[in-house]
Scaffold this active site. Structure first.
Site, PDB file in Angstrom:
ATOM      1  N   CYS A 197       0.874  -1.242  -0.092  1.00  0.00           N
ATOM      2  CA  CYS A 197       0.113   0.142  -0.017  1.00  0.00           C
ATOM      3  C   CYS A 197       0.849   1.176  -0.078  1.00  0.00           C
ATOM      4  O   CYS A 197       1.726   1.252   0.959  1.00  0.00           O
ATOM      5  CB  CYS A 197      -0.933  -0.167   1.327  1.00  0.00           C
ATOM      6  SG  CYS A 197      -1.666   1.510   1.577  1.00  0.00           S
ATOM      7  N   CYS A 200       0.151   3.189   3.620  1.00  0.00           N
ATOM      8  CA  CYS A 200       0.881   3.039   4.792  1.00  0.00           C
ATOM      9  C   CYS A 200       1.864   1.820   4.862  1.00  0.00           C
ATOM     10  O   CYS A 200       2.358   1.536   5.763  1.00  0.00           O
ATOM     11  CB  CYS A 200      -0.243   2.475   5.731  1.00  0.00           C
ATOM     12  SG  CYS A 200      -0.826   0.552   5.046  1.00  0.00           S
ATOM     13  N   ASP A 348      22.551  -0.687 -18.221  1.00  0.00           N
ATOM     14  CA  ASP A 348      22.564  -2.084 -17.345  1.00  0.00           C
ATOM     15  C   ASP A 348      21.270  -2.603 -17.771  1.00  0.00           C
ATOM     16  O   ASP A 348      20.225  -2.046 -17.473  1.00  0.00           O
ATOM     17  CB  ASP A 348      22.244  -1.239 -15.782  1.00  0.00           C
ATOM     18  CG  ASP A 348      22.439  -2.303 -14.814  1.00  0.00           C
ATOM     19  OD1 ASP A 348      21.785  -3.570 -15.191  1.00  0.00           O
ATOM     20  OD2 ASP A 348      22.623  -2.120 -13.718  1.00  0.00           O
TER      21      ASP A 348
HETATM   22 ZN   LIG Z   1      -2.590   0.903   3.513  1.00  0.00          ZN
END
Ligand SMILES: [Zn+2]
Length: 424
Positions: A197, A200, A348
């Site tokens: 997420c 969070c 790369d």
């Molecule tokens: Zn979250």
């Protein structure tokens, strides 16, 4: 549009002259040099050229050029459209695109993801289309999270109407500070950069739960719905839904896409284009026939002929792009893979390890390009039999006449186009 101030007119005219000279001397299509000259003479030129137009900006990791082309084709229903058709997607390219079509009432500009906040600020565009965010060559997830964070800051408090793909959690997060968003469930093939997420850091769940699923088939819901296990961040309810070959509009009407452009990634691009067109008052009944006229974009998906062989050219610049190309490639056909590592490709090539090549098992695979040995090692580890070739021509010569798919990264793709004809 209204008349430009004298200084901007002069800068714009000199920029066009520089572009013409650049083309005449064989230094490319001239769109970047022309724009640079213009900006040198009048730093505020982009703002002035953008004023008084209905402007759409298009940004994403993949599909920008194609979606820009699709939206442009749709809006031509209304009249002239200024656009950076050759993928020059930074401010100099934007100046050139707008200066070369000063009177067009509409503008559709492909914008490099990193330049988006700056271009949004300068042009004050009314509509912004955001499709997907994933690692590009050597980028890693952390870098694209920072990018999405910059989008959030740029969009907060701005009166722009955003059309965003809600199947991509990072795009959703990046777009969700905007005051007005139309959400399109356009799908997400590459998920390696969105397991967490962005709000969070918790894990994102991906299967059927909660509400927000109206209008989706069970299979699609299981496939595309997502929500954070630890906070309230979840997929918004889509206004438009792409389901295979069909798009459902906000009124619940289904539209069969029936595009000439192949693959699910292009159906997603078309769904975004339909949603953008509608915000400008163009409904799918009028926009769709125009999307169907697009057969190839800057050489992508073009078929070139050589000695009885029909080579279909697919461009793949990063891991997500390879998955999209695999989706288009025909499992029954031989395939040539060509990987370079020049400036625009990134030197790369360790990103090759992010791509799952096992889908190529069972078809003849030929490997060429500057980094053919890197690719060869990757295929060996994946258990995909292949043939190593010193040149693209050798690879073509080893295959029998008939249809062949080609997947190449940026400069390899350009080399093949230059050598085998610049069909557009
Ligand atoms: Zn979250």
């Amino acid at each position: 549009m209204s008349q430009l101030p004298l200084r901007a007119q002069l800068a714009s005219a000199l920029g066009r002259t520089a572009a013409t000279l650049s083309r005449a001397t064989g230094r490319g299509d001239g769109s970047v040099i022309g724009g640079r000259v213009g900006l040198m003479l009048e730093p505020d030129l982009l703002r002035k050229l953008a004023a008084d137009r209905k402007l759409v900006l298009v940004s994403a990791t993949n599909g920008k050029t194609t979606t820009t082309r699709l939206i442009t084709s749709a809006l031509q229903e209304f009249g002239d459209v200024a656009t950076n058709a050759f993928g020059a997607n930074m401010p100099a390219g934007h100046v050139s695109a707008l200066a070369s079509n000063k009177d067009a009432p509409y503008g559709v500009l492909e914008v490099d993801e990193k330049y988006l906040p700056e271009v949004l600020d300068t042009t004050d565009a009314g509509i912004l289309c955001l499709m997907n965010l994933s690692r590009d060559q050597m980028d890693r997830a952390a870098e694209i999270w920072l990018l999405a964070q910059k989008w959030r800051r740029a969009l907060a408090g701005r009166p722009v109407h955003v059309i965003a793909n809600c199947d991509d959690p990072l795009v959703t997060w990046g777009a969700s500070t905007a005051a007005r968003v139309t959400w399109v469930a356009a799908g997400q093939r590459w998920r390696e950069d969105s397991w967490c997420c962005p709000e969070c850091g918790g894990p994102l769940d991906r299967s059927g739960f909660g509400n927000g699923s109206q209008g989706l088939t069970a299979a699609q819901m299981a496939d595309t719905n997502w929500a954070c296990r630890e906070c309230t961040f979840r997929r918004p309810e889509p206004n438009w839904v792409l389901d295979g070959e069909y798009v459902t509009d906000p009124r619940g009407q289904h539209w069969r896409l029936d595009l000439q452009l192949p693959g699910q990634a292009n159906r997603a691009n078309a769904a975004m284009a339909l949603a953008v067109a509608e915000t400008l008052g163009l409904d799918p009944a009028r926009a769709l026939p125009r999307l169907r006229t697009v057969a190839s974009v800057a050489g992508r998906y073009t078929t070139v002929e050589r000695d009885g062989r029909s080579l279909r050219l697919l461009l793949a610049k990063n891991p997500a792009g390879w998955l999209e190309a695999f989706d288009v490639a025909d499992p029954a056909l031989p395939i040539i893979l060509s990987v370079n590592a020049q400036g625009p490709d990134g030197r790369d090539t360790s990103w090759l390890w992010d791509v799952d090549y096992r889908i190529l098992r069972g078809r003849p695979v030929l490997v060429t390009g500057e980094r053919r040995l890197d690719l060869a090692l990757r295929l060996t580890v994946a258990g995909v039999p292949f043939q190593l070739c010193d040149s693209f021509e050798q690879a073509v010569g080893l295959l029998a006449p008939g249809k062949i798919d080609v997947i190449a990264n940026y400069t390899a793709f350009q080399q093949i186009r230059a050598e085998f004809g610049r069909a557009v």
